[in-house]
Design a protein around this motif. Sequence first.
Motif, short mmCIF file in Angstrom:
data_model
loop_
_atom_site.label_atom_id
_atom_site.label_comp_id
_atom_site.label_asym_id
_atom_site.label_seq_id
_atom_site.Cartn_x
_atom_site.Cartn_y
_atom_site.Cartn_z
N THR A 113 12.86 -25.61 6.09
CA THR A 113 13.22 -25.86 4.69
C THR A 113 12.33 -24.99 3.80
OG1 THR A 113 11.72 -27.75 4.61
CG2 THR A 113 14.05 -28.20 5.04
N PHE A 114 11.02 -25.26 3.85
CA PHE A 114 10.08 -24.44 3.08
C PHE A 114 9.67 -23.22 3.91
CE2 PHE A 114 5.74 -23.07 2.50
CZ PHE A 114 5.70 -22.80 1.14
N PHE A 115 9.60 -22.08 3.27
CA PHE A 115 9.05 -20.90 3.96
C PHE A 115 8.46 -19.93 2.95
CE2 PHE A 115 12.34 -17.69 3.02
CZ PHE A 115 13.36 -18.51 2.55
N GLU A 116 7.73 -18.96 3.47
CA GLU A 116 7.10 -17.95 2.61
C GLU A 116 7.87 -16.64 2.76
OE1 GLU A 116 2.60 -17.94 2.88
OE2 GLU A 116 3.08 -19.29 4.51
N MET A 117 8.20 -16.04 1.65
CA MET A 117 9.01 -14.82 1.70
C MET A 117 8.22 -13.62 1.16
SD MET A 117 12.62 -14.29 1.89
CE MET A 117 13.73 -14.68 0.58
N LEU A 118 8.03 -12.65 2.05
CA LEU A 118 7.38 -11.40 1.64
C LEU A 118 8.45 -10.53 0.98
CD1 LEU A 118 5.77 -10.64 5.14
CD2 LEU A 118 4.68 -11.88 3.28
N GLY A 119 8.14 -9.93 -0.16
CA GLY A 119 9.16 -9.08 -0.78
C GLY A 119 8.58 -7.99 -1.67
N ASN A 120 9.24 -6.83 -1.64
CA ASN A 120 8.92 -5.79 -2.63
C ASN A 120 10.15 -5.60 -3.50
OD1 ASN A 120 9.83 -4.53 0.03
ND2 ASN A 120 10.13 -2.78 -1.33
N PHE A 121 9.91 -5.28 -4.77
CA PHE A 121 10.99 -5.25 -5.75
C PHE A 121 10.83 -4.03 -6.64
CE2 PHE A 121 9.73 -9.47 -4.62
CZ PHE A 121 10.92 -10.11 -4.30
N SER A 122 11.95 -3.48 -7.07
CA SER A 122 11.87 -2.40 -8.04
C SER A 122 12.99 -2.54 -9.07
CB SER A 122 11.97 -1.03 -7.35
OG SER A 122 11.80 -0.01 -8.32
N PHE A 123 12.61 -2.44 -10.32
CA PHE A 123 13.58 -2.56 -11.42
C PHE A 123 13.76 -1.19 -12.04
CE2 PHE A 123 10.24 -5.89 -11.49
CZ PHE A 123 10.90 -6.80 -10.67
N GLY A 124 14.49 -0.34 -11.33
CA GLY A 124 14.71 1.01 -11.83
C GLY A 124 13.58 1.99 -11.51
N GLY A 125 12.60 1.56 -10.71
CA GLY A 125 11.49 2.44 -10.35
C GLY A 125 11.83 3.36 -9.19
N TYR A 126 12.39 2.80 -8.13
CA TYR A 126 12.82 3.62 -7.00
C TYR A 126 14.14 3.10 -6.45
CZ TYR A 126 10.30 0.03 -4.20
OH TYR A 126 9.83 -1.13 -3.66
N GLY A 127 14.70 3.84 -5.54
CA GLY A 127 16.03 3.50 -5.05
C GLY A 127 16.07 3.29 -3.55
N LYS A 128 17.22 3.57 -2.98
CA LYS A 128 17.46 3.25 -1.57
C LYS A 128 16.55 4.02 -0.62
CE LYS A 128 22.19 1.87 -2.41
NZ LYS A 128 23.61 2.02 -2.15
N LYS A 129 16.34 5.30 -0.92
CA LYS A 129 15.59 6.15 0.00
C LYS A 129 14.18 5.60 0.23
CE LYS A 129 14.52 11.04 0.73
NZ LYS A 129 14.85 11.02 2.15
N GLU A 130 13.47 5.35 -0.88
CA GLU A 130 12.11 4.86 -0.72
C GLU A 130 12.09 3.45 -0.15
OE1 GLU A 130 11.56 6.35 -4.54
OE2 GLU A 130 9.50 7.00 -4.13
N ALA A 131 13.01 2.61 -0.59
CA ALA A 131 13.02 1.23 -0.08
C ALA A 131 13.16 1.22 1.44
CB ALA A 131 14.17 0.45 -0.71
N ILE A 132 14.06 2.07 1.94
CA ILE A 132 14.27 2.10 3.40
C ILE A 132 13.09 2.74 4.11
CG2 ILE A 132 15.71 3.19 5.18
CD1 ILE A 132 18.15 2.60 3.36
N GLU A 133 12.55 3.80 3.54
CA GLU A 133 11.40 4.45 4.18
C GLU A 133 10.18 3.53 4.22
OE1 GLU A 133 12.52 9.10 3.11
OE2 GLU A 133 10.94 8.08 1.97
N TYR A 134 9.95 2.81 3.13
CA TYR A 134 8.82 1.86 3.11
C TYR A 134 8.98 0.82 4.22
CZ TYR A 134 7.57 3.44 -1.68
OH TYR A 134 7.19 4.15 -2.79
N ALA A 135 10.18 0.24 4.28
CA ALA A 135 10.41 -0.84 5.25
C ALA A 135 10.23 -0.31 6.68
CB ALA A 135 11.81 -1.41 5.06
N HIS A 136 10.78 0.87 6.93
CA HIS A 136 10.67 1.46 8.26
C HIS A 136 9.22 1.71 8.63
CE1 HIS A 136 10.67 4.92 11.09
NE2 HIS A 136 11.60 4.17 11.67
#
Length: 489
Positions: free
Chosen positions: A104-127
Amino acid sequence: MITSQELRQKFLNFFSAKGGSASGGKRGHTIVPSSSLVPENDPSVLLTTAGMQQFKPYFTGAADPLKDNHLSLGHPLGNKNVVSIQKSFRTSDIDEVGDDTHLTFFEMLGNFSFGGYGKKEAIEYAHEFITKILGLKIDYVSVFGGEPFDSAQGKSVGVPPDLESEEIWKQVDDELEIKKAGRTDNFWGPTGDQGPCGPTTEIYVDGVEVWNIVFNEYYQQPDKTLTKLDNMGVDTGMGLERLAAVVQKVPAIYETDLFAPIIDELPANLENEDKRIVADHLRAICFLVSDGVRPSNKEVGYILRRLMRRVMIYDKVDFKKILPVIVNQYRDFYDGLNADLVRATFEDEQNKFNKALADGLKTFDKRTSQGDKLEDGLAFDLFSSYGLPVEVIVASARKRNIDVDEKELFKKFNERLAKHQKLSKTASAGMFKGGLVDHEPQTIKHHTAHHLLLAALRQVLGNHVLQRGSNVSSERLRIDFSHPEKVTA
Ligand code: SER
């Protein structure tokens, strides 16, 4: 072994560090603390289910991360790129708790961008984080394959496939398997009845979906139509418990270091599944109470009451001892956890429950001796009149050697519950109907004034101001709104 605390730290360090992505992007995210489990800006949801919720206004453009005060921080985020570890709660998973992967309860790790970066960086960071920082091997990734091809129209209807993400993954690792799925699996959101949403790309390790990367390209209206957002946002979520299970190479989240100290405190003769339910619920109780929730018969208070009463049936568990163990385990990372408050709230509810249980069992005995069957409504009556969870009712029947067809009982019980909830929803919809109570000329004026007032509040205080409720009649207008501080005259 990498501990959960190390995982949290590695995640925050990775995204806040000034390092670059393969394509030269700079990480440098600002660390934002978890928001409360009770959402402050999203009246359509009872509890925070995702890290993105506190950032909804930035995704839609209603608030500017560089200029507008954040709702609860009281100052601007100061960065278009942020990282957080969010306390989250999903009621939808409550019946699955006890298996290897649900909580029920859990901790969620997340990075967010509001117009700062797009798909390329998001995917590269995660990888990079998964393969280099954690040294894990990715099984495969998935991307949004688009909505179905409509042969009558000769084209794909609705949202187009995310070809860009597919291309980026190929460039990142040309040996990676890329699976494609539609709306059900690779499209996320919104939370509540409206909000940002969009296609996702997901990372799988050891058969487990560890990371969900959402590209918020759309806004879903209450009538479910999608409109394109001006700026695409990045919203990622990775459950800490699942990640810990993968990294620590254990088959269940309950075997990670997050749960071992709790499970160790439980009586050895409890069934494994029961131990897991108790551990999950007690953890959730500590966080809900510390975020201000109190047991009651409605909404979020009822969720808490249900969790508490569900664990109270395990009368061999020493709650007084375990609740502080849990609070201690998390106190350094989350503000506001309060062992005394949690224990006092739990004990108070336990007294209420004991009283309800005694009364309920009297009715139970009376009606079963008259030949009433639990399956035929008695179980539901005991639940609705005394708040006895169905598990308690089944356990009481067992103690009295009364035969119960559990499957049938749960089925009938859930049918009655659904009907009951529908009825009370309709009743409360009428009770809380917003807006106009009639169409008198004075009411219409108040209604117009209410719109002007909301616009003025947003101009003076900032775009984070949201309407939380209103009541407009011929006599008066009332508007409830969200703002972190007391408003000056
Ligand atoms: N909002 C998405 C989720 O909750 C990604 O963070 O999975």
